[in-house]
Design a protein around this motif. Structure first.
Motif, mmCIF file in Angstrom:
data_model
loop_
_atom_site.group_PDB
_atom_site.id
_atom_site.type_symbol
_atom_site.label_atom_id
_atom_site.label_comp_id
_atom_site.label_asym_id
_atom_site.label_seq_id
_atom_site.Cartn_x
_atom_site.Cartn_y
_atom_site.Cartn_z
ATOM 1 N N VAL A 139 0.881 -1.447 0.260
ATOM 2 C CA VAL A 139 -0.102 0.024 0.057
ATOM 3 C C VAL A 139 0.427 1.146 -0.265
ATOM 4 N N LEU A 140 1.898 1.300 0.828
ATOM 5 C CA LEU A 140 2.766 2.234 1.146
ATOM 6 C C LEU A 140 3.814 2.856 -0.615
ATOM 7 N N ALA A 141 4.160 1.423 -0.826
ATOM 8 C CA ALA A 141 4.463 2.036 -2.688
ATOM 9 C C ALA A 141 3.764 2.785 -2.930
ATOM 10 N N GLY A 142 2.403 2.418 -3.875
ATOM 11 C CA GLY A 142 1.445 3.274 -4.158
ATOM 12 C C GLY A 142 0.887 4.284 -4.223
ATOM 13 N N TYR A 143 1.245 4.630 -2.282
ATOM 14 C CA TYR A 143 0.331 5.827 -1.954
ATOM 15 C C TYR A 143 0.751 6.808 -1.842
ATOM 16 N N GLY A 144 2.193 6.449 -1.368
ATOM 17 C CA GLY A 144 3.583 6.357 0.050
ATOM 18 C C GLY A 144 3.935 7.862 -1.007
ATOM 19 N N PRO A 145 4.207 7.270 -2.250
ATOM 20 C CA PRO A 145 5.062 8.505 -2.732
ATOM 21 C C PRO A 145 3.141 9.743 -3.851
ATOM 22 N N LEU A 146 2.215 9.472 -3.461
ATOM 23 C CA LEU A 146 1.456 10.829 -3.987
ATOM 24 C C LEU A 146 1.152 11.907 -2.808
ATOM 25 N N TRP A 147 1.622 11.156 -1.101
ATOM 26 C CA TRP A 147 1.821 11.498 -0.191
ATOM 27 C C TRP A 147 2.561 12.366 0.139
ATOM 28 N N LEU A 148 3.844 11.958 -0.581
ATOM 29 C CA LEU A 148 4.776 13.132 -0.501
ATOM 30 C C LEU A 148 5.060 13.883 -2.365
ATOM 31 N N GLY A 149 3.781 13.745 -2.360
ATOM 32 C CA GLY A 149 3.773 14.826 -4.132
ATOM 33 C C GLY A 149 4.819 13.894 -5.548
ATOM 34 N N ALA A 150 4.501 12.929 -5.171
ATOM 35 C CA ALA A 150 4.676 12.622 -6.384
ATOM 36 C C ALA A 150 3.897 11.823 -7.454
ATOM 37 N N ARG A 151 4.760 11.254 -8.616
ATOM 38 C CA ARG A 151 3.738 11.147 -9.304
ATOM 39 C C ARG A 151 3.627 9.117 -9.307
ATOM 40 N N ASP A 152 4.408 8.501 -9.531
ATOM 41 C CA ASP A 152 4.817 7.347 -9.482
ATOM 42 C C ASP A 152 5.222 7.274 -8.239
ATOM 43 N N ALA A 153 4.323 5.612 -8.089
ATOM 44 C CA ALA A 153 4.586 4.341 -7.259
ATOM 45 C C ALA A 153 6.456 4.232 -7.403
ATOM 46 N N VAL A 154 6.211 3.627 -6.096
ATOM 47 C CA VAL A 154 7.951 3.067 -6.269
ATOM 48 C C VAL A 154 7.952 1.470 -5.791
ATOM 49 N N SER A 155 9.410 0.460 -5.896
ATOM 50 C CA SER A 155 9.157 -0.765 -6.184
ATOM 51 C C SER A 155 8.252 -1.345 -4.626
ATOM 52 N N ALA A 156 7.340 -2.425 -5.103
ATOM 53 C CA ALA A 156 6.100 -3.098 -4.235
ATOM 54 C C ALA A 156 7.702 -3.762 -3.151
ATOM 55 N N ALA A 157 8.515 -4.517 -3.901
ATOM 56 C CA ALA A 157 9.689 -5.668 -3.247
ATOM 57 C C ALA A 157 9.909 -4.424 -1.571
ATOM 58 N N GLY A 158 10.637 -3.534 -2.804
ATOM 59 C CA GLY A 158 11.953 -3.149 -1.952
ATOM 60 C C GLY A 158 10.789 -1.940 -1.099
ATOM 61 N N MET A 159 9.894 -1.770 -1.268
ATOM 62 C CA MET A 159 8.963 -1.373 0.476
ATOM 63 C C MET A 159 8.851 -1.759 1.436
ATOM 64 N N ILE A 160 8.020 -3.190 0.967
ATOM 65 C CA ILE A 160 8.274 -4.878 1.860
ATOM 66 C C ILE A 160 8.904 -5.218 2.326
#
Length: 306
Positions: free
Chosen positions: A261-282
């Motif tokens: 969830v943070l991989a998808g929504y985290g960048p949006l909360w920080l003002g970025a447009r793209d998601a980050v790696s889900a495995a990396g965030m896990i």
């Protein structure tokens, strides 16, 4: 990929992440207590040459050939580590280091040559997985569960990881008493007639099975976080081995859910447009949970589990 699109169909990849994390956490508990946590690290890296060989032989990025290649590489690595340890009379860490670096380097060299085979193997996919892309595209609500056509499009990684977790869980239950005794006193286990050596080898094979199955979702590097972080955090929460197992499974599942969830929504909360790696965030969430357990865990003083 936009963060909102990233989490639109989140149930399937979240389940895959949960099963992958828990499948790695189960053997990880015993590896940590045996002071063999780096075996999981070595296995997660040595499968790389097998994965690339499976790709080069088949010419396609298919789970079947690449999984077989990874399984073969993992078994070869386990045999080589044991052979170097026994016949070279070196300590296990040195044996793992030799095999770990040699096979990982070979995998990187093969990976660089994969572009000449007609179909390019994405380096990022090989190292970090593609969890965010494992979406059940034809699912249209709970009715899809009873729709054979929808089931045909289910990502194969989901049943693979579910079966892997079920198999490792069943083996853990079947050999629970032996595992518990041999983990804390190998000499006593041998005196009772327990095949401690074969049990340890089987534990490593289980870890290799989890690493190979989890590759498609989380890649060959980040799986190490699943082997170490949830069990290590669980170890700081209790002195009971059975309770530690349950804690580790809970931490593994929590890491997968929050990380995805943070991989998808985290960048949006920080003002970025793209998601980050889900495995990396896990992996990051797993590390955060371990850090919190180190700071606040009730058994962080290091007493042995029983």
């Amino acid at each position: 990929m936009m963060g909102a699109e990233f989490v639109q169909f989140s149930l399937t990849p979240i389940l895959i992440g949960i099963f992958a994390a828990m499948a790695c956490a189960l053997p990880g508990n015993f590896l940590i207590l045996r002071r063999q946590a780096m075996i999981g690290d070595a296995i997660s890296h040595v499968v790389l040459p097998g994965i690339v060989m499976g790709f080069l032989v088949s010419g396609t990025v298919a789970a079947g050939p690449m999984g077989l290649g990874a399984a073969g590489a993992a078994i070869i690595a386990v045999v080589l580590i044991e052979a170097i340890r026994r016949f070279g009379r070196v300590e296990p860490g040195a044996a793992m280091g030799v095999v770990f670096t040699s096979m990982f380097a070979a995998g990187v060299l093969l990976l660089e040559q994969s572009g000449s085979s007609g179909v390019h193997l994405d380096v990022e996919h090989a190292l970090m997985g593609n969890l965010e892309q494992l979406i059940w595209l034809r699912a249209s609500g709970w009715a899809s569960v009873l729709d054979p056509a929808a089931w045909a499009s289910l990502p194969p990684e989901l049943p693979t990881m579910a079966l892997t977790f079920a198999l490792i869980g069943a083996l853990t239950l079947a050999f629970w008493r032996w595992l518990k005794i041999a983990t804390f006193d190998e000499g006593f286990a041998r005196s009772l007639g327990i095949p401690a050596g074969a049990l340890g080898f089987g534990l490593v094979i289980s870890a290799a099975l989890a690493a190979v199955a989890a590759f498609q979702a989380v890649g060959s590097i980040l799986v190490i976080a699943m082997f170490i972080c949830p069990p290590a955090a669980a170890r700081l929460m209790t002195n009971s081995l059975s309770a530690q197992i349950w804690w580790s499974l809970a931490f593994a599942a929590l890491s997968a859910i929050l990380g995805y969830v943070l991989a998808g929504y985290g960048p949006l909360w920080l003002g970025a447009r793209d998601a980050v790696s889900a495995a990396g965030m896990i992996a990051v969430v797993s590390g955060v949970i371990l850090g919190l357990a180190v700071l606040f865990g009730p058994h962080r003083t290091g007493a042995r589990a029983v």
